[in-house]
Design a protein around this motif. Structure first.
Motif, mmCIF file in Angstrom:
data_model
loop_
_atom_site.group_PDB
_atom_site.id
_atom_site.type_symbol
_atom_site.label_atom_id
_atom_site.label_comp_id
_atom_site.label_asym_id
_atom_site.label_seq_id
_atom_site.Cartn_x
_atom_site.Cartn_y
_atom_site.Cartn_z
ATOM 1 N N HIS A 134 25.126 -58.817 -47.212
ATOM 2 C CA HIS A 134 25.882 -58.399 -48.383
ATOM 3 C C HIS A 134 24.937 -58.131 -49.556
ATOM 4 N N ALA A 135 23.999 -59.064 -49.780
ATOM 5 C CA ALA A 135 23.040 -58.895 -50.874
ATOM 6 C C ALA A 135 22.186 -57.641 -50.659
ATOM 7 N N GLU A 163 25.869 -63.242 -45.791
ATOM 8 C CA GLU A 163 25.566 -63.235 -47.219
ATOM 9 C C GLU A 163 24.297 -62.432 -47.501
ATOM 10 N N GLU A 164 23.300 -62.595 -46.638
ATOM 11 C CA GLU A 164 22.055 -61.834 -46.811
ATOM 12 C C GLU A 164 22.321 -60.336 -46.643
ATOM 13 N N GLU A 187 28.090 -59.238 -59.941
ATOM 14 C CA GLU A 187 28.235 -60.447 -59.131
ATOM 15 C C GLU A 187 28.339 -61.611 -60.102
#
Length: 190
Positions: free
Chosen positions: A127-128, A124-125, A146
């Motif tokens: 992706h961000a 997730e990190e 998002e």
């Protein structure tokens, strides 16, 4: 009259076998003692019966450890080191088995879920970070949307000077139509 020869084979009758063992054991111990006294020899005799009973004869003035030390010195074989090495190898093997069993227990109890959650959080990190990099590269001309889960898959493209942001949505259980959402209306494209 002398004794007749007997055939050397296992005595089938358990009682007769035990009586013979007892008599011959006592005879061996007597011979070992005679050998010690007559020849000043150091003798050690260790016996285990078929029932697991332990019997030993050891010459006077020598301990069992002293006898084994003398044996090692004479033969040049270090019994203690080889025994220690076997014990150490067995310990390493058991330690590896224990490690595998603990890992399997953790997996069955869900202990590895924390590791999985860390991987998901890491993804997730990443992706961000990729989104931030993409937005920086687009330099304010285009963007990515998002949302909190309203869209299955979203991406918004802003043409230069446009004021609306469009998002694409795919439905899971149907042939995926293309849906444009401008904040007020959904436009389905075939």
């Amino acid at each position: 009259m002398g004794r007749g020869k007997i055939e050397i084979k296992k005595i089938e009758n358990a009682t007769n076998r035990q009586v013979t063992y007892s008599k011959r054991r006592n005879g061996l111990f007597k011979k070992a003692q005679e050998l010690t006294v007559l020849c000043d020899a150091k003798v050690s005799l260790i016996m285990f019966s078929s029932t697991g009973k332990f019997h030993e004869f050891l010459s006077p003035n020598i301990s069992t450890k002293g006898f084994f030390d003398l044996y090692q010195k004479t033969t040049g074989i270090d019994l203690w080191n080889s025994h220690y090495e076997r014990m150490e190898e067995n310990y390493r093997r058991l330690k590896e088995i224990n490690k595998k069993l603990r890992r399997e227990i953790r997996q069955r109890m869900g202990g590895d879920l924390n590791k999985h959650k860390k991987k998901v959080r890491n993804l997730e990190e990443r992706h961000a970070n990729l989104i931030m990099d993409l937005e920086a590269k687009l330099d304010g001309q285009d963007g990515i949307v998002e949302t909190g889960g309203y869209y299955e898959s979203t991406m918004g493209l802003l043409p230069n000077g446009a004021s609306n942001l469009y998002a694409l949505r795919l439905y899971q259980n149907q042939q995926p139509p293309l849906v444009l959402h401008d904040g007020t209306n959904d436009l389905r494209l075939a």
